[in-house]
Design an enzyme around this catalytic site. Sequence first.
Site, PDB file in Angstrom:
ATOM      1  N   ASN A 138       9.188  -7.116   4.165  1.00 20.59           N
ATOM      2  CA  ASN A 138       9.052  -5.897   3.360  1.00 20.59           C
ATOM      3  C   ASN A 138      10.174  -4.904   3.680  1.00 20.59           C
ATOM      4  O   ASN A 138      10.611  -4.803   4.814  1.00 20.59           O
ATOM      5  CB  ASN A 138       7.672  -5.270   3.654  1.00 20.59           C
ATOM      6  CG  ASN A 138       7.513  -3.855   3.097  1.00 20.59           C
ATOM      7  OD1 ASN A 138       7.277  -2.908   3.847  1.00 20.59           O
ATOM      8  ND2 ASN A 138       7.630  -3.701   1.795  1.00 20.59           N
ATOM      9  N   GLY A 139      10.605  -4.207   2.616  1.00 16.43           N
ATOM     10  CA  GLY A 139      11.566  -3.121   2.774  1.00 16.43           C
ATOM     11  C   GLY A 139      12.824  -3.310   1.969  1.00 16.43           C
ATOM     12  O   GLY A 139      13.497  -4.323   2.083  1.00 16.43           O
ATOM     13  N   ARG A 196       8.327   0.575  -3.314  1.00 17.20           N
ATOM     14  CA  ARG A 196       9.012   1.478  -4.247  1.00 17.20           C
ATOM     15  C   ARG A 196       9.738   0.718  -5.353  1.00 17.20           C
ATOM     16  O   ARG A 196       9.831   1.191  -6.490  1.00 17.20           O
ATOM     17  CB  ARG A 196       9.988   2.369  -3.464  1.00 17.20           C
ATOM     18  CG  ARG A 196       9.257   3.333  -2.513  1.00 17.20           C
ATOM     19  CD  ARG A 196      10.186   3.874  -1.453  1.00 17.20           C
ATOM     20  NE  ARG A 196      10.795   2.779  -0.714  1.00 17.20           N
ATOM     21  CZ  ARG A 196      11.950   2.847  -0.078  1.00 17.20           C
ATOM     22  NH1 ARG A 196      12.621   3.979  -0.070  1.00 17.20           N
ATOM     23  NH2 ARG A 196      12.428   1.808   0.561  1.00 17.20           N
ATOM     24  N   PRO A 198       0.859  -1.189   0.000  1.00 14.12           N
ATOM     25  CA  PRO A 198       0.000   0.000   0.000  1.00 14.12           C
ATOM     26  C   PRO A 198       0.893   1.236   0.000  1.00 14.12           C
ATOM     27  O   PRO A 198       1.879   1.294   0.744  1.00 14.12           O
ATOM     28  CB  PRO A 198      -0.739  -0.121   1.343  1.00 14.12           C
ATOM     29  CG  PRO A 198       0.134  -0.946   2.212  1.00 14.12           C
ATOM     30  CD  PRO A 198       0.923  -1.850   1.304  1.00 14.12           C
ATOM     31  N   MET A 199       0.581   2.220  -0.835  1.00 15.90           N
ATOM     32  CA  MET A 199       1.362   3.467  -0.836  1.00 15.90           C
ATOM     33  C   MET A 199       0.421   4.634  -1.076  1.00 15.90           C
ATOM     34  O   MET A 199       0.002   4.883  -2.213  1.00 15.90           O
ATOM     35  CB  MET A 199       2.473   3.411  -1.896  1.00 15.90           C
ATOM     36  CG  MET A 199       3.613   2.485  -1.500  1.00 15.90           C
ATOM     37  SD  MET A 199       4.902   2.374  -2.753  1.00 15.90           S
ATOM     38  CE  MET A 199       5.647   3.989  -2.672  1.00 15.90           C
ATOM     39  N   GLN A 251      -7.180  -1.577   3.475  1.00 15.48           N
ATOM     40  CA  GLN A 251      -6.397  -1.329   4.695  1.00 15.48           C
ATOM     41  C   GLN A 251      -7.045  -0.210   5.516  1.00 15.48           C
ATOM     42  O   GLN A 251      -7.472   0.800   4.953  1.00 15.48           O
ATOM     43  CB  GLN A 251      -4.963  -0.914   4.347  1.00 15.48           C
ATOM     44  CG  GLN A 251      -4.095  -0.750   5.591  1.00 15.48           C
ATOM     45  CD  GLN A 251      -2.694  -0.234   5.292  1.00 15.48           C
ATOM     46  OE1 GLN A 251      -2.526   0.903   4.875  1.00 15.48           O
ATOM     47  NE2 GLN A 251      -1.698  -1.075   5.518  1.00 15.48           N
ATOM     48  N   LYS A 277       0.108  -4.817   9.389  1.00  9.69           N
ATOM     49  CA  LYS A 277       1.413  -4.403   8.857  1.00  9.69           C
ATOM     50  C   LYS A 277       2.077  -3.522   9.905  1.00  9.69           C
ATOM     51  O   LYS A 277       1.475  -2.554  10.375  1.00  9.69           O
ATOM     52  CB  LYS A 277       1.191  -3.632   7.557  1.00  9.69           C
ATOM     53  CG  LYS A 277       2.463  -3.186   6.856  1.00  9.69           C
ATOM     54  CD  LYS A 277       2.152  -2.894   5.393  1.00  9.69           C
ATOM     55  CE  LYS A 277       3.349  -2.355   4.645  1.00  9.69           C
ATOM     56  NZ  LYS A 277       3.621  -0.943   4.945  1.00  9.69           N
ATOM     57  N   CYS A 337       2.380   3.608   9.773  1.00  7.23           N
ATOM     58  CA  CYS A 337       2.445   4.909   9.093  1.00  7.23           C
ATOM     59  C   CYS A 337       3.242   5.925   9.916  1.00  7.23           C
ATOM     60  O   CYS A 337       2.940   6.164  11.092  1.00  7.23           O
ATOM     61  CB  CYS A 337       1.039   5.439   8.839  1.00  7.23           C
ATOM     62  SG  CYS A 337       1.064   6.994   7.947  1.00  7.23           S
TER      63      CYS A 337
HETATM   64  C1  LIG Z   1       4.668   7.343  -0.491  1.00 12.57           C
HETATM   65  C2  LIG Z   1       4.441   6.166   0.415  1.00 12.57           C
HETATM   66  C3  LIG Z   1       3.166   5.904   0.887  1.00 12.57           C
HETATM   67  C4  LIG Z   1       2.936   4.813   1.746  1.00 12.57           C
HETATM   68  N1  LIG Z   1       1.655   4.545   2.178  1.00 12.57           N
HETATM   69  C5  LIG Z   1       1.421   3.460   2.985  1.00 12.57           C
HETATM   70  C6  LIG Z   1       0.091   3.110   3.392  1.00 12.57           C
HETATM   71  O1  LIG Z   1      -0.899   3.752   3.019  1.00 12.57           O
HETATM   72  N2  LIG Z   1      -0.053   2.023   4.193  1.00 12.57           N
HETATM   73  C7  LIG Z   1       1.028   1.270   4.623  1.00 12.57           C
HETATM   74  O2  LIG Z   1       0.834   0.301   5.364  1.00 12.57           O
HETATM   75  N3  LIG Z   1       2.260   1.571   4.220  1.00 12.57           N
HETATM   76  C8  LIG Z   1       2.491   2.620   3.409  1.00 12.57           C
HETATM   77  N4  LIG Z   1       3.763   2.893   2.980  1.00 12.57           N
HETATM   78  C9  LIG Z   1       4.867   1.961   3.332  1.00 12.57           C
HETATM   79  C10 LIG Z   1       5.037   0.912   2.213  1.00 12.57           C
HETATM   80  O3  LIG Z   1       3.900   0.078   2.128  1.00 12.57           O
HETATM   81  C11 LIG Z   1       6.282   0.019   2.469  1.00 12.57           C
HETATM   82  O4  LIG Z   1       6.135  -0.588   3.734  1.00 12.57           O
HETATM   83  C12 LIG Z   1       7.577   0.827   2.446  1.00 12.57           C
HETATM   84  O5  LIG Z   1       7.636   1.672   1.323  1.00 12.57           O
HETATM   85  C13 LIG Z   1       8.805  -0.107   2.446  1.00 12.57           C
HETATM   86  O6  LIG Z   1       8.782  -0.970   1.347  1.00 12.57           O
HETATM   87  P1  LIG Z   1       9.673  -0.692   0.007  1.00 12.57           P
HETATM   88  O7  LIG Z   1      11.111  -0.524   0.465  1.00 12.57           O
HETATM   89  O8  LIG Z   1       9.451  -1.924  -0.835  1.00 12.57           O
HETATM   90  O9  LIG Z   1       9.148   0.562  -0.609  1.00 12.57           O
HETATM   91  C14 LIG Z   1       4.021   3.977   2.143  1.00 12.57           C
HETATM   92  C15 LIG Z   1       5.297   4.253   1.657  1.00 12.57           C
HETATM   93  C16 LIG Z   1       5.534   5.321   0.798  1.00 12.57           C
HETATM   94  C17 LIG Z   1       6.934   5.581   0.289  1.00 12.57           C
END
Ligand SMILES: Cc1cc2nc3c(=O)[nH]c(=O)nc-3n(C[C@H](O)[C@H](O)[C@H](O)COP(=O)(O)O)c2cc1C
Length: 316
Positions: free
Chosen positions: A199-200, A224, A7-8, A68, A139, A98
């Site tokens: 994740n990450g 990302r 989710p982003m 979510q 999460k 968050c």
């Molecule tokens: C712009 C942005 C918005 C995000 N929005 C959410 C969200 O709405 N809910 C959530 O659980 N995580 C959110 N995240 C976290 C991501 O789901 C993820 O855990 C985090 O980016 C790490 O994973 P990655 O390194 O693969 O990006 C967000 C991250 C970013 C960068």
Amino acid sequence: MRILLAPMEGVVDHLMRDMLTRVGGFDLCVTEFVRVVDQKLPKKTFFKICPELHHGSCTPAGVPVRVQLLGQEPGWLAENAQTAVELGSPGVDLNFGCPAKTVNKSKGGAVLLKETETLYSIVKAVREAVPSSQPVTAKIRLGFEDKSLAIENAVAITEAGADQLVVHARTKTEGYKPPAYWDWIDKIRQHTSIPLVANGEIWHAQDAKQCQAQSGCMDIMLGRGALAMPNLARTIKHQEPIMPWHEVADLLIRYSGYEIYGDKGRYYPNRIKQWCGYLKRQYAQADVLFNDIRRMQKAEDIVAVLQRQSSQGTED
Ligand SMILES: Cc1cc2nc3c(=O)[nH]c(=O)nc-3n(C[C@H](O)[C@H](O)[C@H](O)COP(=O)(O)O)c2cc1C
């Protein structure tokens, strides 16, 4: 192995979920969070964040999309979880990671990682409200300022009845700064019985392998990294090469909405520029594109540039 699309908020909306699940490799999407404060939200709020609910809560490519929720009050979260499931969401996901200041000030998101008992109460209330056939998932990050409660929090979420836990392997204070501490997911795994999803910081197939080895989890969630390389999930699952730039240009054209909506306003041009920001990490061409379109406001102009790039690639 299952691969989840992260989710982003403000980035992975229904259009992006459509794009990326058409490219393939994903087994489940999670929506941006629905903010729950102190009321039962109207159905339209859920449909706005998850228009897929109109279509069996699946993307056009057939990948399920789970709603979510983010909030701090067990009763209201439970009521809204019920609505999400009644509208067709395959279970419900709870956001305890968050980092946004506004959300944390009102006690939602990552700040709850300091309150193990509240995490327990929320998951328990939601679990009791949602039919047992529907999964309740959560999460988390590894903690707020430090990792001292990482295991306790995961155990509390498990004991409250969650069916799956995604762990973003960093604290709130660590933000999005590399590295991600995948070995901490393994520590959590040794104390919990529910499936964990790591994740990450997964940007390449090689990172996925390392993450799986260090975390002991087969299932991963991509955020990302999937925006930077639209076929990342397929490079991990099927050893596919990175998508060529002209195909990415085609995706950007589709994402612009121009073919469907014509040149109607600034929303889609801005989203293309935002996506370019992520694509720059894998494609030098995205940097050039960004500079070319930076000042353009009309989708028509941007799409003309993209069409040239798309056809240049096929002539190679
Ligand atoms: C712009 C942005 C918005 C995000 N929005 C959410 C969200 O709405 N809910 C959530 O659980 N995580 C959110 N995240 C976290 C991501 O789901 C993820 O855990 C985090 O980016 C790490 O994973 P990655 O390194 O693969 O990006 C967000 C991250 C970013 C960068």
